[in-house]
Scaffold this active site. Sequence first.
Site, PDB file in Angstrom:
ATOM      1  N   GLY A   1       2.132  -1.494   6.095  1.00  8.04           N
ATOM      2  CA  GLY A   1       2.043  -2.516   7.122  1.00  8.04           C
ATOM      3  C   GLY A   1       0.685  -2.930   7.345  1.00  8.04           C
ATOM      4  N   CYS A   2      -0.137  -2.007   7.730  1.00  5.77           N
ATOM      5  CA  CYS A   2      -1.478  -2.206   8.179  1.00  5.77           C
ATOM      6  C   CYS A   2      -2.342  -3.015   7.107  1.00  5.77           C
ATOM      7  CB  CYS A   2      -2.216  -0.961   8.498  1.00  5.77           C
ATOM      8  SG  CYS A   2      -1.527  -0.072   9.730  1.00  5.77           S
ATOM      9  N   THR A   3      -2.158  -2.714   5.805  1.00  3.22           N
ATOM     10  CA  THR A   3      -2.614  -3.759   4.523  1.00  3.22           C
ATOM     11  C   THR A   3      -2.325  -5.074   4.928  1.00  3.22           C
ATOM     12  OG1 THR A   3      -3.013  -1.633   3.388  1.00  3.22           O
ATOM     13  CG2 THR A   3      -3.191  -3.652   2.186  1.00  3.22           C
TER      14      THR A   3
END
Length: 158
Positions: free
Chosen positions: A48-50
């Site tokens: 998700g952060c990527t």
Amino acid sequence: MAEKQVLQEGDVAPDFSMPASRDRHVSLTDLKGKPFVLYFYPKADTPGCTKEACGFNESLKQFEGAGLTVIGVSRDPVKKLDAFADKYDLTFPLASDDTGAVTEAYGVWGEKSLYGKTYMGIDRTTFLVGADGKIARIWHKVKVPGHIEAVLEATQKL
């Protein structure tokens, strides 16, 4: 533990000064008089952060065209942020809140749960701060799909 800070739109953005990826440093002082996006994410190089970081990176020209600086913040050490930035060619600063002071000041550090286990972590949150230093918009518990577009749309109202 101190009571969780609850910021609201219209509040003055809390001060910050942090080391960032690629030998940079970010601070509220350096951004004085300029609008910016400060987004908090749980952990570098996770799915998700990527997606979120790559989304901001892909739209960076639009943010810069609107006069905004984009800064991502996590509690990861700078070395890990450098590897994340290099792996995905992320050109905006990824700041390291290694002391936790900034995540606490912005009220994004809290109890989370996953598969029935509770732990402390960063709630994915984005702050849009105007040139006046006040928080113009806050997005809590961000879901990545459509988020970058929503932030870009809000920048038009600054």
